[in-house]
Design a protein around this motif. Structure first.
Motif, PDB file in Angstrom:
ATOM      1  N   ASN A 137       1.043 -38.064  24.023  1.00 20.14           N
ATOM      2  CA  ASN A 137       0.589 -39.134  24.906  1.00 20.14           C
ATOM      3  C   ASN A 137       0.464 -38.656  26.350  1.00 20.14           C
ATOM      4  O   ASN A 137      -0.527 -38.951  27.034  1.00 20.14           O
ATOM      5  CB  ASN A 137       1.558 -40.311  24.810  1.00 20.14           C
ATOM      6  N   GLU A 138       1.449 -37.891  26.820  1.00 22.50           N
ATOM      7  CA  GLU A 138       1.402 -37.358  28.184  1.00 22.50           C
ATOM      8  C   GLU A 138       0.274 -36.346  28.343  1.00 22.50           C
ATOM      9  O   GLU A 138      -0.387 -36.294  29.385  1.00 22.50           O
ATOM     10  CB  GLU A 138       2.745 -36.718  28.552  1.00 22.50           C
TER      11      GLU A 138
ATOM     12  N   LYS B  72      -2.933 -38.202  28.831  1.00 24.64           N
ATOM     13  CA  LYS B  72      -3.049 -38.708  30.212  1.00 24.64           C
ATOM     14  C   LYS B  72      -3.495 -37.581  31.149  1.00 24.64           C
ATOM     15  O   LYS B  72      -4.342 -37.781  32.027  1.00 24.64           O
ATOM     16  CB  LYS B  72      -1.710 -39.274  30.682  1.00 24.64           C
TER      17      LYS B  72
ATOM     18  N   ASP C 140      -7.134 -36.774  30.536  1.00 22.78           N
ATOM     19  CA  ASP C 140      -8.018 -37.814  31.073  1.00 22.78           C
ATOM     20  C   ASP C 140      -8.343 -37.558  32.539  1.00 22.78           C
ATOM     21  O   ASP C 140      -9.438 -37.879  33.011  1.00 22.78           O
ATOM     22  CB  ASP C 140      -7.380 -39.197  30.921  1.00 22.78           C
TER      23      ASP C 140
END
Length: 278
Positions: A261-262, A265, A268
């Motif tokens: 998940n990190e 991010k 992105d």
């Protein structure tokens, strides 16, 4: 059980921020020389005229090798495409060297064509490793033909863009696996990836890089104190891998999912198109 030692260092850099190579023949502990020499001989015997050059990378040529703990990681460049070579001998050679030499935890053979390595239009981890972390022990040294590298988002991306695929691969390899040796190898492999990915998450803030696990863990913990305990566990698994597939899978479901998940991010912001090589 191997005690986690506070050893390792960040890569030195020049005044422009280019990573300097601190590997050298002089740094190699004499206790490793016999296995290095025999490994070179195996390459020469089997590759013959297709052999271009051989490199030793990792802790051993940087003077950080620990007898009985460190791997002997090699990179070999070939004059022909590796798909055109007969590499059926590799598994037997690795097995022989691993049984014969207990001064290393294992010997790893790897092969890349010299043409492939010298094509540096995009970032690739092997030219990076040769330029910044390796010493040539046989043949023509190509490092002078490779570009400079910095501790920047290009390098961070190499550790993060494939993280989900690597963690998913580890899970797939572990589910239903009863081979304890295979489980241990998988544990060591994926935990090293996670610790180094932790450093990559903060590389844009720190402009520092290391392949060494302990300083990578400490830099991650500086920015993610709430996840310090979990990353220390990943470090522990990397140094002292376990045989319990369920224990590893539970960690990957928890900390592994958080890391994915990190990483998403981070991508992105720095690589929204998810390009493999910047």
């Amino acid at each position: 059980m191997t005690t986690i030692k506070e050893i390792g260092r960040f890569c030195p850099t020049d005044h422009n921020g280019n990573i300097l190579n601190d590997a050298s023949l002089q740094n190699i502990n004499p206790g490793f020389m016999k296995v290095i020499e025999e490994t070179i001989q195996h390459y020469k015997t089997h590759l013959k005229e297709d052999l271009h050059s051989i490199y030793i990378r990792g802790s051993i040529p940087r003077g950080l090798g620990i007898e009985g703990v460190s791997d002997l990681d090699t990179i070999t460049l070939t004059k022909r495409n590796i798909h055109d070579l007969d590499l059926g001998w590799v598994e037997k050679s690795e097995h022989y060297l691993n049984e014969e030499y207990r001064c290393v935890d294992g010997v790893e053979f790897s092969f890349y064509s010299v043409e492939e390595v010298l094509n540096t239009n995009h970032f690739s981890i092997i030219p990076f490793m040769i330029k910044t972390h390796s010493v040539c022990v046989y043949g023509e040294d190509v490092r002078v033909h490779l570009p400079e590298f910095k501790a920047d988002i290009t390098l961070g991306n190499a550790h993060l863009v494939n993280l989900k695929r690597q963690i998913d691969q580890a899970k797939e390899d572990l589910v239903g696996n009863d081979d304890e040796e295979d489980i241990v190898d998988c544990c060591r492999w994926i935990m090293k990836i996670i610790v180094r990915a932790g450093l990559a998450l903060v590389i844009d803030k720190e402009s520092k890089y290391t392949r060494d696990l302990y300083p990578a863990y400490t830099l991650f913990a500086k920015h993610y104190p709430g996840k310090e305990t979990e990353m220390k566990q990943a470090l522990h698994y990397a140094v002292n891998p376990v045989e319990s597939r369920d224990e590893i899978l539970a960690f990957l479901e928890g900390m592994g999912s958080w890391m994915i998940n990190e990483a998403d991010k981070w991508l992105d912001v720095h690589n929204p198109k998810k390009e493999w090589n910047l």
